[in-house]
Design a protein around this motif. Structure first.
Motif, PDB file in Angstrom:
ATOM      1  N   LEU A 162      -9.649  -8.351  -0.487  1.00  0.00           N
ATOM      2  CA  LEU A 162      -9.044  -8.892   0.728  1.00  0.00           C
ATOM      3  C   LEU A 162      -7.851  -8.062   1.210  1.00  0.00           C
ATOM      4  O   LEU A 162      -7.285  -8.349   2.269  1.00  0.00           O
ATOM      5  N   LEU A 163      -7.476  -7.033   0.462  1.00  0.00           N
ATOM      6  CA  LEU A 163      -6.270  -6.278   0.792  1.00  0.00           C
ATOM      7  C   LEU A 163      -6.337  -5.571   2.141  1.00  0.00           C
ATOM      8  O   LEU A 163      -5.305  -5.315   2.762  1.00  0.00           O
ATOM      9  N   ALA A 164      -7.533  -5.227   2.585  1.00  0.00           N
ATOM     10  CA  ALA A 164      -7.654  -4.508   3.853  1.00  0.00           C
ATOM     11  C   ALA A 164      -8.873  -4.999   4.621  1.00  0.00           C
ATOM     12  O   ALA A 164      -9.888  -5.398   4.038  1.00  0.00           O
ATOM     13  N   SER A 165      -8.735  -4.975   5.944  1.00  0.00           N
ATOM     14  CA  SER A 165      -9.839  -5.370   6.829  1.00  0.00           C
ATOM     15  C   SER A 165      -9.678  -4.637   8.152  1.00  0.00           C
ATOM     16  O   SER A 165      -8.739  -3.850   8.332  1.00  0.00           O
ATOM     17  N   THR A 166     -10.549  -4.904   9.096  1.00  0.00           N
ATOM     18  CA  THR A 166     -10.455  -4.256  10.410  1.00  0.00           C
ATOM     19  C   THR A 166      -9.361  -4.878  11.273  1.00  0.00           C
ATOM     20  O   THR A 166      -9.097  -4.393  12.374  1.00  0.00           O
ATOM     21  N   THR A 167      -8.712  -5.929  10.787  1.00  0.00           N
ATOM     22  CA  THR A 167      -7.626  -6.542  11.545  1.00  0.00           C
ATOM     23  C   THR A 167      -6.262  -6.322  10.899  1.00  0.00           C
ATOM     24  O   THR A 167      -5.242  -6.322  11.576  1.00  0.00           O
ATOM     25  N   SER A 168      -6.231  -6.114   9.594  1.00  0.00           N
ATOM     26  CA  SER A 168      -4.961  -5.920   8.909  1.00  0.00           C
ATOM     27  C   SER A 168      -5.199  -5.281   7.548  1.00  0.00           C
ATOM     28  O   SER A 168      -6.244  -5.502   6.927  1.00  0.00           O
ATOM     29  N   ALA A 169      -4.224  -4.484   7.102  1.00  0.00           N
ATOM     30  CA  ALA A 169      -4.337  -3.869   5.779  1.00  0.00           C
ATOM     31  C   ALA A 169      -2.982  -3.839   5.106  1.00  0.00           C
ATOM     32  O   ALA A 169      -2.025  -3.271   5.634  1.00  0.00           O
ATOM     33  N   LEU A 170      -2.894  -4.482   3.948  1.00  0.00           N
ATOM     34  CA  LEU A 170      -1.677  -4.409   3.151  1.00  0.00           C
ATOM     35  C   LEU A 170      -1.566  -3.051   2.471  1.00  0.00           C
ATOM     36  O   LEU A 170      -0.484  -2.510   2.296  1.00  0.00           O
ATOM     37  N   GLY A 171      -2.705  -2.518   2.064  1.00  0.00           N
ATOM     38  CA  GLY A 171      -2.710  -1.251   1.364  1.00  0.00           C
ATOM     39  C   GLY A 171      -4.049  -1.016   0.708  1.00  0.00           C
ATOM     40  O   GLY A 171      -5.071  -1.582   1.112  1.00  0.00           O
ATOM     41  N   VAL A 172      -4.036  -0.204  -0.329  1.00  0.00           N
ATOM     42  CA  VAL A 172      -5.248   0.228  -1.012  1.00  0.00           C
ATOM     43  C   VAL A 172      -5.386  -0.538  -2.328  1.00  0.00           C
ATOM     44  O   VAL A 172      -4.403  -0.732  -3.042  1.00  0.00           O
ATOM     45  N   PRO A 173      -6.597  -0.998  -2.665  1.00  0.00           N
ATOM     46  CA  PRO A 173      -6.794  -1.687  -3.953  1.00  0.00           C
ATOM     47  C   PRO A 173      -6.371  -0.801  -5.119  1.00  0.00           C
ATOM     48  O   PRO A 173      -6.429   0.427  -5.039  1.00  0.00           O
ATOM     49  N   VAL A 174      -5.981  -1.435  -6.211  1.00  0.00           N
ATOM     50  CA  VAL A 174      -5.519  -0.682  -7.378  1.00  0.00           C
ATOM     51  C   VAL A 174      -6.546  -0.647  -8.499  1.00  0.00           C
ATOM     52  O   VAL A 174      -6.313   0.000  -9.514  1.00  0.00           O
ATOM     53  N   VAL A 175      -7.686  -1.340  -8.320  1.00  0.00           N
ATOM     54  CA  VAL A 175      -8.747  -1.318  -9.330  1.00  0.00           C
ATOM     55  C   VAL A 175      -9.998  -0.681  -8.741  1.00  0.00           C
ATOM     56  O   VAL A 175     -10.320  -0.854  -7.559  1.00  0.00           O
ATOM     57  N   GLN A 176     -10.700   0.050  -9.569  1.00  0.00           N
ATOM     58  CA  GLN A 176     -11.865   0.829  -9.145  1.00  0.00           C
ATOM     59  C   GLN A 176     -12.934  -0.038  -8.489  1.00  0.00           C
ATOM     60  O   GLN A 176     -13.570   0.360  -7.504  1.00  0.00           O
ATOM     61  N   GLY A 177     -13.129  -1.249  -9.006  1.00  0.00           N
ATOM     62  CA  GLY A 177     -14.221  -2.085  -8.532  1.00  0.00           C
ATOM     63  C   GLY A 177     -14.110  -2.533  -7.091  1.00  0.00           C
ATOM     64  O   GLY A 177     -15.096  -3.002  -6.517  1.00  0.00           O
ATOM     65  N   SER A 178     -12.932  -2.396  -6.480  1.00  0.00           N
ATOM     66  CA  SER A 178     -12.759  -2.824  -5.092  1.00  0.00           C
ATOM     67  C   SER A 178     -12.703  -1.662  -4.106  1.00  0.00           C
ATOM     68  O   SER A 178     -12.540  -1.882  -2.903  1.00  0.00           O
ATOM     69  N   LEU A 179     -12.858  -0.435  -4.576  1.00  0.00           N
ATOM     70  CA  LEU A 179     -12.721   0.720  -3.690  1.00  0.00           C
ATOM     71  C   LEU A 179     -13.879   0.845  -2.700  1.00  0.00           C
ATOM     72  O   LEU A 179     -13.674   1.252  -1.552  1.00  0.00           O
TER      73      LEU A 179
END
Length: 418
Positions: A327-344
């Motif tokens: 949920l960290l990033a979307s086409t409407t807002s992004a807090l930043g980049v995931p820190v775990v490989q499985g969400s990249l």
């Protein structure tokens, strides 16, 4: 296989944190006595706050015995957080950046962090101060560069690679060729450069690897400062602070008034995804890149045993669960980049045509900095003096003269902390 491995690591990390809390049979969430309520302090704009709240909702759905009360601090975050801690009203969990953590570490309880969960060494170290983990990393804010491909093609300049960074010399040469016109009609090769970022791009740093020596006045620092100064001269390739004052550089970029936008953070993902992706692209920052912020979650020392247990469950979820990290990033807002490989993969799928891989590469390759006591005070003093004395700000002195003097001043301040 990768997903299964991540799940196993996450489970081990969760169990380690739960065991550290020393909770009874009722589990980490409630200590066997019912629902536990914790508070979570964070900052951000409206869209970012909405993202945080969606992550909280996902956590509460997965952990119904824990209620998280959001404490959205919309301005002067660190000052207000410090005031609440001093007043005995600290939030159970507080979002904190790696740059600010040393100033707040004494207010946080030590935590056990499984560094192997994270794909980037820089992320794994983000919550560590003086060899102790005081916060759990949950979002990376790496920097890349956005380029106007159409401008490159029109000027006959080769479009930069999406994976291999330009050298700083190549960047300067391209920026000059992409600059044309004059006055109000001038088209710039680049948006303004940030000295702290360009220092790292040039291979420099504020401090040596051991954090005991100031190094910003060496040849790398002087070269970085001179590039920033030269870029804003009348014949330069970037707008001056006066020209840029009150202007939206992303708007200039999308309008074709600047061809390259360095220091491009993940909060701009939604903006660039909305542009014509045949004309715009994300590429690595030139040279050695730029400093990366990592936000982590600190747990108040003053929290009760049940609150600490619930807070550790919350921090682990936010840091390692795909239900949160996706949920960290979307086409409407992004807090930043995931820190775990499985969400990249989910992250890169948000805007597949603009090369979000550059952001994850920047997280992986980020330069880590040594722990320095009084870091904020030292660097604030340096930046104030640099801006007042050189054309990086309002001054006129030669950076080659000023920087060695400021480095000596920095060293005195650093030595005084020992």
């Amino acid at each position: 296989m990768q997903a299964k491995a991540l799940a196993a690591v996450t489970a081990v990390s969760f169990l380690a944190l739960a065991a550290c809390a020393g909770t009874p049979d009722g589990g980490p969430a409630d200590g066997g006595s019912g629902t536990v309520t914790i508070t979570y302090a964070f900052w951000g704009n409206n869209d970012e706050a909405a993202t945080i709240k969606s992550m909280i909702a996902a956590f509460e759905k997965a952990n119904p015995a824990i209620k998280v009360e959001p404490n959205w601090i919309q301005s002067d975050y660190e000052q207000k957080l410090q005031t609440s801690i001093a007043g005995g009203d600290a939030p159970t969990v507080a979002q904190i950046s790696n740059t600010a953590l040393p100033s707040f570490a004494n207010a946080f309880a030590p935590v056990q962090v499984d560094h192997g969960v994270y794909y980037s060494p820089a992320v794994a170290k983000a919550g560590n101060v003086g060899g102790t983990d005081y916060a759990v990393p949950f979002v990376a804010k790496s920097k890349v560069m956005a380029i106007n491909k159409a401008a490159f093609e029109a000027a006959g300049v080769a479009v930069p690679s999406g994976t291999a960074p330009m050298s700083t010399a190549e960047f300067v040469a391209a920026a000059k060729k992409l600059t044309s016109g004059s006055g109000a009609k001038k088209v710039y090769g680049s948006a303004p450069l940030w000295y702290d970022g360009w220092l790292v791009a040039e291979g420099g740093s504020y401090y040596g690897a051991d954090g005991r020596t100031c190094t910003m006045g060496n040849a790398d620092g002087i070269r970085a400062a001179q590039t920033v100064v030269d870029s804003t001269k009348p014949d330069g390739f970037a707008p001056s602070s006066i020209d840029a004052q009150g202007q939206d550089m992303f708007q200039w970029f999308s309008d074709g008034k600047v061809a390259m936008l360095p220091d491009f953070g993940p909060w701009n993902i939604a903006k660039i995804a909305a542009l014509d992706t045949s004309k715009f692209l994300i590429v690595p920052m030139p040279g050695k890149g730029e400093p990366m912020e990592v936000d982590s979650l600190g747990i108040a020392k003053s929290a009760t045993e049940a609150e600490v247990a619930a807070a550790k469950t919350f921090a682990t979820f936010m840091s390692t669960s795909p239900a949160a990290q996706n949920l960290l990033a979307s086409t409407t807002s992004a807090l930043g980049v995931p820190v775990v490989q499985g969400s990249l993969e989910a992250f890169k799928a948000i805007a597949p045509k603009v090369n979000l891989q550059a952001f994850t590469d920047a997280v992986t390759n980020a330069v880590t900095t040594a722990y320095v006591k009084d870091k904020v005070k030292i660097e604030s003093t340096f930046s104030t003096d640099l801006n007042s004395r050189t054309a990086i700000g309002t001054g006129t002195e030669d950076p080659a003269t000023v920087l060695p003097e400021l480095q000596a001043q920095c060293q005195k301040m650093l030595d005084a902390t020992k």
